[in-house]
Design an enzyme around this catalytic site. Structure first.
Site, PDB file in Angstrom:
ATOM      1  N   ASP A  95      42.656  48.721  38.250  1.00 27.62           N
ATOM      2  CA  ASP A  95      42.349  49.695  39.308  1.00 27.62           C
ATOM      3  C   ASP A  95      41.134  49.254  40.123  1.00 27.62           C
ATOM      4  O   ASP A  95      40.281  48.496  39.647  1.00 27.62           O
ATOM      5  CB  ASP A  95      42.019  51.061  38.687  1.00 27.62           C
ATOM      6  N   ASP A  96      41.062  49.798  41.328  1.00 29.06           N
ATOM      7  CA  ASP A  96      39.872  49.754  42.195  1.00 29.06           C
ATOM      8  C   ASP A  96      39.624  48.416  42.902  1.00 29.06           C
ATOM      9  O   ASP A  96      38.629  48.265  43.593  1.00 29.06           O
ATOM     10  CB  ASP A  96      38.578  50.142  41.448  1.00 29.06           C
TER      11      ASP A  96
ATOM     12  N   HIS B  26      46.385  53.100  44.712  1.00 26.15           N
ATOM     13  CA  HIS B  26      45.419  53.899  43.957  1.00 26.15           C
ATOM     14  C   HIS B  26      44.900  54.964  44.913  1.00 26.15           C
ATOM     15  O   HIS B  26      45.206  56.141  44.751  1.00 26.15           O
ATOM     16  CB  HIS B  26      44.310  52.996  43.423  1.00 26.15           C
TER      17      HIS B  26
ATOM     18  N   HIS C 152      38.952  56.514  47.575  1.00 27.07           N
ATOM     19  CA  HIS C 152      38.457  56.771  46.214  1.00 27.07           C
ATOM     20  C   HIS C 152      37.350  57.826  46.194  1.00 27.07           C
ATOM     21  O   HIS C 152      36.585  57.925  45.235  1.00 27.07           O
ATOM     22  CB  HIS C 152      37.961  55.484  45.539  1.00 27.07           C
TER      23      HIS C 152
ATOM     24  N   HIS D 174      39.828  47.663  35.071  1.00 25.91           N
ATOM     25  CA  HIS D 174      39.345  47.675  36.457  1.00 25.91           C
ATOM     26  C   HIS D 174      38.983  46.266  36.908  1.00 25.91           C
ATOM     27  O   HIS D 174      38.398  45.504  36.134  1.00 25.91           O
ATOM     28  CB  HIS D 174      38.118  48.589  36.588  1.00 25.91           C
TER      29      HIS D 174
HETATM   30 ZN    ZN Z   1      39.805  54.279  40.312  1.00 29.57          ZN
END
Ligand code: ZN
Length: 301
Positions: A104-105, A155, A159, A261
């Protein structure tokens, strides 16, 4: 017992079994029915509660949900008419132990290339839940993810929890920005997504049901996780600890959806990856990217 008594016992048993089957059928039909009604009214989808349904039943249910027309009384359902997936929803059960590594991210100029190099070295496919950046470096990484056979998934664009979970409209606006950017840069329309903070968190408490219902209606599938690397906890977390977290978590699973991540500050995760892959292999896992044949793993509520 006499023959007559035996016959009676058998008859009663058969009747009892038939009644039980009937009750079970009605029970499941009612649950499915309520679920469909709730989706139509944009109210509730709890994918986890359908854990008892087999992959075929679940595929059928999702197909139905993905065919619910937009309701003009719910304004958000009429927004972004291109934000739909023509999803065939065909979840395929498997006896193999499969690990789905997810990142993620990202993308991140420092960490994502290291992760991609390691995945290439081990010939492992993974899934990247990306965030929005419109820079040459980031765009090259989105492309590399797709070119090397990994799954690219949404995602979030920003964010920013408070912004995206303000309303269903805000969520869709953020999602559309990310999904259309992925498509413009890579030529691939993403079909799956992961909620920032997971599908249920303190920021989306009042609204996640509606968002999940709407995203499911639009044909998208989301994945939470059942194994966490713990790499997003505050403070320094060593590569050894990250690898141990994953391998301890995966030891008790049949299928592992592993949360990691590759965003800024996650160099230790990238460094832990060889140990994670080798450890999972020893536990008997094979590796795949997520796609719409994988039964969703969703937190219950
Ligand atoms: Zn995230």
């Amino acid at each position: 017992m006499s023959v007559k008594q035996w016959k009676q016992v058998i008859t009663i048993s058969v009747i009892l079994i038939i009644v039980l089957l009937l009750i079970l059928t009605i029970f499941f039909a009612l649950r499915v029915h309520n679920y469909q009604k709730d989706v139509e009214s944009g109210k509730l989808v709890n994918l986890a509660q359908f854990g008892e349904l087999d992959a075929k039943e679940l595929s059928g249910l999702f197909k139905y949900l993905g065919s619910v027309e937009a309701d003009s009384n719910l304004e958000y359902q009429t927004l972004f008419p291109d934000l739909y997936i023509d999803n065939d929803f065909n979840f395929i059960p498997t006896d193999e132990k499969i690990a789905y590594l997810t990142f993620d991210d990202g993308p991140n100029a420092d960490n994502t290339p290291v992760v991609l190099d390691t995945l290439k070295k081990y010939n492992v496919k993974a899934t990247f839940f990306v965030v929005y950046q419109d820079t040459p470096t980031a765009n090259a990484l989105y492309k590399r993810i797709v070119d090397e056979g990994h799954t690219i998934a949404v995602h979030t664009a920003s964010h920013e929890y408070t912004k995206i979970y303000e309303s269903v409209e805000s969520y869709l606006t953020d999602f559309e920005k990310m999904a259309s950017h992925i498509e413009a840069v890579t030529g691939t329309k993403p079909e799956i997504f992961r909620f920032p903070g997971g599908s249920i968190n303190s920021y989306n408490a009042g609204i996640y049901r509606e968002i999940i219902a709407e995203m499911t209606r639009r044909g998208y599938v989301y994945y939470d996780w059942n194994v966490s690397s713990g790499d997003a906890a505050s403070g320094y977390i060593s590569r050894t600890r990250i690898a141990n977290n994953v391998l301890n978590g995966s030891a008790s699973q049949d299928d592992a959806i592993v949360l990691m991540h590759d965003g800024p500050g996650h160099g230790e995760t990238a460094a832990a990856l060889p140990q994670i892959i080798e450890g999972l292999k020893k536990q008997g896992y094979i590796f795949q990217g997520l796609d719409n044949t994988v039964t969703p793993w969703c937190f219950g509520y």
